[in-house]
Design an enzyme around this catalytic site. Structure first.
Site, PDB file in Angstrom:
ATOM      1  N   GLU A 108      -6.510   4.809   8.133  1.00 48.35           N
ATOM      2  CA  GLU A 108      -6.246   6.219   7.795  1.00 48.35           C
ATOM      3  C   GLU A 108      -7.466   6.858   7.136  1.00 48.35           C
ATOM      4  O   GLU A 108      -7.720   8.046   7.318  1.00 48.35           O
ATOM      5  CB  GLU A 108      -4.995   6.303   6.900  1.00 48.35           C
ATOM      6  CG  GLU A 108      -3.730   6.039   7.721  1.00 48.35           C
ATOM      7  CD  GLU A 108      -2.571   5.440   6.949  1.00 48.35           C
ATOM      8  OE1 GLU A 108      -2.603   5.436   5.706  1.00 48.35           O
ATOM      9  OE2 GLU A 108      -1.634   4.940   7.617  1.00 48.35           O
ATOM     10  N   GLY A 168       3.094   2.205  10.719  1.00 48.59           N
ATOM     11  CA  GLY A 168       4.079   3.265  10.531  1.00 48.59           C
ATOM     12  C   GLY A 168       4.863   3.622  11.789  1.00 48.59           C
ATOM     13  O   GLY A 168       5.542   4.635  11.837  1.00 48.59           O
ATOM     14  N   LYS A 193       0.042   4.246  -0.184  1.00 51.92           N
ATOM     15  CA  LYS A 193      -0.577   5.427   0.451  1.00 51.92           C
ATOM     16  C   LYS A 193      -0.391   6.650  -0.466  1.00 51.92           C
ATOM     17  O   LYS A 193      -0.399   6.496  -1.679  1.00 51.92           O
ATOM     18  CB  LYS A 193      -0.019   5.619   1.859  1.00 51.92           C
ATOM     19  CG  LYS A 193      -0.123   4.328   2.691  1.00 51.92           C
ATOM     20  CD  LYS A 193       0.171   4.493   4.147  1.00 51.92           C
ATOM     21  CE  LYS A 193       0.000   3.138   4.845  1.00 51.92           C
ATOM     22  NZ  LYS A 193       0.165   3.214   6.288  1.00 51.92           N
ATOM     23  N   ASN A 236       0.871  -1.179   0.000  1.00 51.55           N
ATOM     24  CA  ASN A 236       0.000   0.000   0.000  1.00 51.55           C
ATOM     25  C   ASN A 236       0.905   1.225   0.000  1.00 51.55           C
ATOM     26  O   ASN A 236       1.536   1.526   1.006  1.00 51.55           O
ATOM     27  CB  ASN A 236      -0.884  -0.031   1.266  1.00 51.55           C
ATOM     28  CG  ASN A 236      -1.698   1.237   1.432  1.00 51.55           C
ATOM     29  OD1 ASN A 236      -1.763   2.083   0.527  1.00 51.55           O
ATOM     30  ND2 ASN A 236      -2.335   1.384   2.587  1.00 51.55           N
ATOM     31  N   GLU A 271      -4.999  -4.761  10.779  1.00 51.32           N
ATOM     32  CA  GLU A 271      -3.926  -3.782  10.967  1.00 51.32           C
ATOM     33  C   GLU A 271      -4.160  -3.028  12.275  1.00 51.32           C
ATOM     34  O   GLU A 271      -4.945  -2.084  12.310  1.00 51.32           O
ATOM     35  CB  GLU A 271      -3.923  -2.766   9.816  1.00 51.32           C
ATOM     36  CG  GLU A 271      -3.731  -3.391   8.450  1.00 51.32           C
ATOM     37  CD  GLU A 271      -3.193  -2.382   7.434  1.00 51.32           C
ATOM     38  OE1 GLU A 271      -2.179  -2.696   6.809  1.00 51.32           O
ATOM     39  OE2 GLU A 271      -3.769  -1.293   7.290  1.00 51.32           O
ATOM     40  N   HIS A 330      -9.376   1.383   5.307  1.00 48.19           N
ATOM     41  CA  HIS A 330      -8.083   1.520   5.980  1.00 48.19           C
ATOM     42  C   HIS A 330      -8.241   2.480   7.157  1.00 48.19           C
ATOM     43  O   HIS A 330      -9.018   3.431   7.089  1.00 48.19           O
ATOM     44  CB  HIS A 330      -7.043   2.057   4.982  1.00 48.19           C
ATOM     45  CG  HIS A 330      -5.649   1.965   5.511  1.00 48.19           C
ATOM     46  ND1 HIS A 330      -5.141   2.873   6.421  1.00 48.19           N
ATOM     47  CD2 HIS A 330      -4.653   1.070   5.283  1.00 48.19           C
ATOM     48  CE1 HIS A 330      -3.895   2.521   6.730  1.00 48.19           C
ATOM     49  NE2 HIS A 330      -3.578   1.437   6.049  1.00 48.19           N
ATOM     50  N   SER A 388       3.922  -2.268  10.210  1.00 56.64           N
ATOM     51  CA  SER A 388       5.382  -2.339  10.339  1.00 56.64           C
ATOM     52  C   SER A 388       5.964  -3.692   9.922  1.00 56.64           C
ATOM     53  O   SER A 388       6.924  -4.169  10.525  1.00 56.64           O
ATOM     54  CB  SER A 388       5.814  -1.966  11.763  1.00 56.64           C
ATOM     55  OG  SER A 388       5.434  -0.623  12.046  1.00 56.64           O
TER      56      SER A 388
END
Ligand code: 13P
Length: 242
Positions: free
Chosen positions: A96, A169, A12, A10, A163, A94, A203
């Site tokens: 985010e 991250g 992003k 991904n 996730e 996701h 990660s």
């Protein structure tokens, strides 16, 4: 039925056309792999990415889509458009997007339905926050997200990505025990659990991918930062190819 491992990147909001060399660089690893390999670049690179992968086993996906096919939705992209541009998958829900755009699980379910109707495989993301894990609510939260985010019709081909928000991250990964436990929990709640692929994200890097992907209920990964460098992503593919 054996589940084929899926290794997905991904990107992003990263990448312009000069990033397309990535596809040549990972081609040997992808060709030698028994896993399905997927890259989800930003929407601006979906068509060019699909063209770059025309003669390779690497597949292209979107990172989001609208729940409608077309209409007055300035700035949005439909599942039909992604499919038309060469995408075969789409990441939905996701964390985010849930955080930055206030996406609810109900909206994610509608997007998943639209994706399936357009011929895309939805990769539906779930995962708890740090507070929810600390308070012992991780499973409850994931169960709630699953119940709300899955498309209505059963028997459809979708992928779930677990996730944990606190692992994205941050360089922190969930422990192998926690990942396996959550994946087994998720599988147990799915109607077609044995046939559904469950990815871990948060990660993942060359140094930890092989261990994570060898867990019995982990069928691959959704990889952010380490999917931006061809060398790292190829190492993840190589290390985890059986
Ligand atoms: P990182 O691999 O950078 O932690 O990102 C994970 C992720 O959000 C993939 O969708």
């Amino acid at each position: 039925m054996a589940r084929q491992q899926l290794i997905a990147g991904n990107w992003k909001m990263n990448g312009t056309r000069d990033a397309l060399a990535f596809f040549q660089d990972i081609a040997p690893a992808a060709a030698a792999s028994t896993s399905e390999i997927l890259i989800c670049p930003p929407a601006t690179l979906v068509a060019a990415g699909a063209a770059a992968c025309a003669n390779s086993p690497v597949k292209i996906g979107g990172q989001d889509c609208h729940s409608e096919t077309s209409g007055a939705h300035t700035g949005d992209i439909s599942a039909v458009m992604l499919r038309d541009a060469g995408a075969e998958f789409v990441i939905l829900g996701h964390s985010e997007r849930r955080a930055d755009h206030g996406e609810s699980s109900a909206l994610v379910a509608r997007k998943a339905k639209a994706a399936l109707e357009a011929g895309l495989v939805p990769v539906i993301c779930v995962g708890e926050s740090e507070t929810e894990r600390r308070e012992g609510r991780a499973e409850a939260l994931v169960a709630e997200q699953l119940a709300g985010s899955l498309p209505e019709a059963s028997g459809e081909d979708y992928v779930i990505a677990y996730e944990p928000v606190w692992a994205i991250g941050t360089g922190l990964t969930a422990s192998a025990e926690d990942i396996q436990a959550m994946h087994a929990f998720i599988r147990g709640r799915l109607e077609q659990g044995e046939a559904t692929r469950l990815l871990y994200g948060g990660s993942v890097k060359p140094g930890n991918a092989a261990e994570i992907f060898s867990l019995p209920d982990v069928d691959g990964g959704l990889i952010g930062g380490a999917s931006l460098k061809a060398e790292d992503f190829a190492a993840i593919i190589n290390n985890t190819t059986v």
